[in-house]
Design a protein around this motif. Structure first.
Motif, PDB file in Angstrom:
ATOM      1  N   TYR A  42     -23.164  11.351 -10.672  1.00 31.97           N
ATOM      2  CA  TYR A  42     -23.551  11.706 -12.049  1.00 31.97           C
ATOM      3  C   TYR A  42     -25.003  11.311 -12.320  1.00 31.97           C
ATOM      4  O   TYR A  42     -25.783  12.093 -12.892  1.00 31.97           O
ATOM      5  CB  TYR A  42     -22.608  11.019 -13.037  1.00 31.97           C
ATOM      6  CG  TYR A  42     -23.086  11.030 -14.460  1.00 31.97           C
ATOM      7  CD1 TYR A  42     -22.984  12.174 -15.252  1.00 31.97           C
ATOM      8  CD2 TYR A  42     -23.665   9.882 -15.018  1.00 31.97           C
ATOM      9  CE1 TYR A  42     -23.443  12.177 -16.552  1.00 31.97           C
ATOM     10  CE2 TYR A  42     -24.119   9.877 -16.329  1.00 31.97           C
ATOM     11  CZ  TYR A  42     -24.012  11.034 -17.084  1.00 31.97           C
ATOM     12  OH  TYR A  42     -24.474  11.032 -18.395  1.00 31.97           O
ATOM     13  N   HIS A  43     -25.393  10.105 -11.877  1.00 33.82           N
ATOM     14  CA  HIS A  43     -26.773   9.641 -12.128  1.00 33.82           C
ATOM     15  C   HIS A  43     -27.777  10.477 -11.346  1.00 33.82           C
ATOM     16  O   HIS A  43     -28.876  10.767 -11.854  1.00 33.82           O
ATOM     17  CB  HIS A  43     -26.903   8.174 -11.745  1.00 33.82           C
ATOM     18  CG  HIS A  43     -26.220   7.258 -12.703  1.00 33.82           C
ATOM     19  ND1 HIS A  43     -26.525   7.197 -14.059  1.00 33.82           N
ATOM     20  CD2 HIS A  43     -25.231   6.336 -12.514  1.00 33.82           C
ATOM     21  CE1 HIS A  43     -25.763   6.301 -14.664  1.00 33.82           C
ATOM     22  NE2 HIS A  43     -24.954   5.746 -13.730  1.00 33.82           N
ATOM     23  N   VAL A  44     -27.426  10.895 -10.127  1.00 29.56           N
ATOM     24  CA  VAL A  44     -28.343  11.748  -9.365  1.00 29.56           C
ATOM     25  C   VAL A  44     -28.562  13.064 -10.092  1.00 29.56           C
ATOM     26  O   VAL A  44     -29.680  13.602 -10.135  1.00 29.56           O
ATOM     27  CB  VAL A  44     -27.779  11.973  -7.947  1.00 29.56           C
ATOM     28  CG1 VAL A  44     -28.584  13.043  -7.216  1.00 29.56           C
ATOM     29  CG2 VAL A  44     -27.818  10.687  -7.141  1.00 29.56           C
ATOM     30  N   ALA A  45     -27.472  13.634 -10.679  1.00 28.46           N
ATOM     31  CA  ALA A  45     -27.633  14.867 -11.446  1.00 28.46           C
ATOM     32  C   ALA A  45     -28.524  14.650 -12.662  1.00 28.46           C
ATOM     33  O   ALA A  45     -29.338  15.519 -13.020  1.00 28.46           O
ATOM     34  CB  ALA A  45     -26.255  15.395 -11.858  1.00 28.46           C
ATOM     35  N   ARG A  46     -28.402  13.487 -13.268  1.00 32.04           N
ATOM     36  CA  ARG A  46     -29.259  13.175 -14.430  1.00 32.04           C
ATOM     37  C   ARG A  46     -30.716  13.027 -14.002  1.00 32.04           C
ATOM     38  O   ARG A  46     -31.620  13.478 -14.718  1.00 32.04           O
ATOM     39  CB  ARG A  46     -28.781  11.890 -15.089  1.00 32.04           C
ATOM     40  CG  ARG A  46     -27.420  11.987 -15.755  1.00 32.04           C
ATOM     41  CD  ARG A  46     -27.491  12.656 -17.103  1.00 32.04           C
ATOM     42  NE  ARG A  46     -28.321  11.893 -18.016  1.00 32.04           N
ATOM     43  CZ  ARG A  46     -28.584  12.229 -19.283  1.00 32.04           C
ATOM     44  NH1 ARG A  46     -28.051  13.346 -19.763  1.00 32.04           N
ATOM     45  NH2 ARG A  46     -29.345  11.491 -20.061  1.00 32.04           N
ATOM     46  N   TRP A 118     -39.321  15.761  -4.293  1.00 35.48           N
ATOM     47  CA  TRP A 118     -38.391  16.189  -3.250  1.00 35.48           C
ATOM     48  C   TRP A 118     -36.950  15.873  -3.618  1.00 35.48           C
ATOM     49  O   TRP A 118     -36.031  16.639  -3.298  1.00 35.48           O
ATOM     50  CB  TRP A 118     -38.761  15.546  -1.902  1.00 35.48           C
ATOM     51  CG  TRP A 118     -38.570  14.046  -1.872  1.00 35.48           C
ATOM     52  CD1 TRP A 118     -39.482  13.091  -2.160  1.00 35.48           C
ATOM     53  CD2 TRP A 118     -37.354  13.370  -1.534  1.00 35.48           C
ATOM     54  NE1 TRP A 118     -38.953  11.840  -2.032  1.00 35.48           N
ATOM     55  CE2 TRP A 118     -37.627  11.981  -1.645  1.00 35.48           C
ATOM     56  CE3 TRP A 118     -36.076  13.774  -1.156  1.00 35.48           C
ATOM     57  CZ2 TRP A 118     -36.660  11.008  -1.400  1.00 35.48           C
ATOM     58  CZ3 TRP A 118     -35.144  12.803  -0.907  1.00 35.48           C
ATOM     59  CH2 TRP A 118     -35.416  11.438  -1.014  1.00 35.48           C
ATOM     60  N   LEU A 119     -36.761  14.725  -4.319  1.00 36.83           N
ATOM     61  CA  LEU A 119     -35.412  14.356  -4.712  1.00 36.83           C
ATOM     62  C   LEU A 119     -34.870  15.326  -5.756  1.00 36.83           C
ATOM     63  O   LEU A 119     -33.710  15.753  -5.702  1.00 36.83           O
ATOM     64  CB  LEU A 119     -35.412  12.928  -5.253  1.00 36.83           C
ATOM     65  CG  LEU A 119     -34.076  12.407  -5.782  1.00 36.83           C
ATOM     66  CD1 LEU A 119     -33.014  12.415  -4.683  1.00 36.83           C
ATOM     67  CD2 LEU A 119     -34.244  10.990  -6.354  1.00 36.83           C
ATOM     68  N   ILE A 120     -35.718  15.705  -6.697  1.00 36.19           N
ATOM     69  CA  ILE A 120     -35.289  16.643  -7.726  1.00 36.19           C
ATOM     70  C   ILE A 120     -34.989  18.016  -7.107  1.00 36.19           C
ATOM     71  O   ILE A 120     -34.013  18.687  -7.461  1.00 36.19           O
ATOM     72  CB  ILE A 120     -36.365  16.749  -8.818  1.00 36.19           C
ATOM     73  CG1 ILE A 120     -36.558  15.382  -9.504  1.00 36.19           C
ATOM     74  CG2 ILE A 120     -36.007  17.828  -9.833  1.00 36.19           C
ATOM     75  CD1 ILE A 120     -37.710  15.355 -10.501  1.00 36.19           C
ATOM     76  N   ALA A 121     -35.843  18.442  -6.148  1.00 36.91           N
ATOM     77  CA  ALA A 121     -35.644  19.754  -5.531  1.00 36.91           C
ATOM     78  C   ALA A 121     -34.348  19.794  -4.711  1.00 36.91           C
ATOM     79  O   ALA A 121     -33.570  20.764  -4.805  1.00 36.91           O
ATOM     80  CB  ALA A 121     -36.849  20.083  -4.647  1.00 36.91           C
ATOM     81  N   VAL A 122     -34.104  18.769  -3.919  1.00 39.88           N
ATOM     82  CA  VAL A 122     -32.892  18.764  -3.084  1.00 39.88           C
ATOM     83  C   VAL A 122     -31.639  18.731  -3.947  1.00 39.88           C
ATOM     84  O   VAL A 122     -30.660  19.440  -3.701  1.00 39.88           O
ATOM     85  CB  VAL A 122     -32.932  17.576  -2.098  1.00 39.88           C
ATOM     86  CG1 VAL A 122     -31.591  17.438  -1.381  1.00 39.88           C
ATOM     87  CG2 VAL A 122     -34.056  17.766  -1.096  1.00 39.88           C
TER      88      VAL A 122
END
Length: 268
Positions: A42-46, A118-122
């Motif tokens: 969930y936090h990664v999606a945020r 890169w984290l947001i794109a992946v």
């Protein structure tokens, strides 16, 4: 003497608590791991820019995707179409789930900056990639396999697809040509015996007297000769010549009974 048959020793029975831990423990562990993985995903999606309530879809996407790909990879036979893709998808889903947990904990503990491009794109590519691969697995037909009916196949052998065998009738050589049937001839009529030719033509006038089944007497034969126009013939000629010639041609006539009892003073 027949060799002794080997005895089969049954495996030891598993204790009840071990069976209970296996049957009830697996769904409990599955539920616990899903619950523990949901906050990190969930936090990664945020971090990638999704707001509530859309960010809650990331844990379900990764968890459901990993489970579906793993089941498809395990249930399809070796060499079947889509099995390799499902295996790669299952490994990719596990890597994504692990990476999401690691990234979320690194960001929360201050060891990593969540604003990296890169984290947001992946992370943004995860939902479309999951959807595309699930549709690919759904469109790939599952092969229908039939177990082999051979008794020599061991139970642990993999099930292979059996091709239906169409039994063809054997081709027989042509029969040799049969000769034409001979035409059926009509039955040959019974040949009648040749007519008797008497030396003395007067025998023909006396012979019909035998047709009554009796041997005619001298008087009857004399009357027959007179009626036939031969005139009066002597008794010795009737008995010694005419009767003798008739019975010479047909010996069975001698055994016939006499027609009438002989009169007194009359010779047979």
């Amino acid at each position: 003497m027949a060799a002794p048959q080997p005895t089969h020793t049954p495996p030891p029975r598993t204790p009840w608590y071990a069976r209970l831990a296996t049957s009830a423990g697996r769904p409990a562990v599955l539920g616990a791991t899903l619950i523990m993985s949901m906050p990190g995903e969930y936090h990664v999606a945020r971090f990638a820019g999704w707001s509530d309530p859309w960010a809650y879809g990331m844990p379900f996407s990764l968890s459901a995707y990993a489970g579906i790909a793993a089941v498809v990879a395990a249930t399809r036979p070796k060499g079947a179409r889509g099995r390799f893709s499902a295996t790669v998808g299952a490994a990719f889903a596990i890597v994504l789930a692990l990476a999401a947990q690691v990234v979320a904990h690194l960001v929360n503990t201050g060891h990593m900056n969540h604003d990296q491009a890169w984290l947001i794109a992946v992370t943004s590519m995860v939902p479309p990639a999951v959807l595309a691969h699930l549709l690919h697995l759904a469109a790939t037909p599952t092969p229908v396999v039939t177990p082999s009916a051979s008794v020599d196949t061991p139970a642990a052998a993999p099930v292979v697809e059996q091709a239906e065998r169409i039994e063809q009738a054997p081709i027989l050589p042509p029969l040799p040509e049969q000769p034409p049937a001979a035409p059926q001839l009509p039955p040959v009529e019974e040949q009648l015996p040749a007519p008797i030719v008497y030396r003395d033509p007067r025998c023909a006038a006396v012979r019909p007297l035998y047709d009554t089944g009796t041997r005619p007497g001298t008087a009857a034969m004399r009357d027959a000769l007179i009626a036939a126009g031969h005139g009066r013939v002597g008794d010795s000629t009737i008995r010694g010549q005419i009767r003798t010639e008739i019975e010479e041609h047909e010996p069975n006539l001698k055994s016939l009974p006499a027609t009438l009892p002989l009169a007194a003073g009359q010779n047979p």
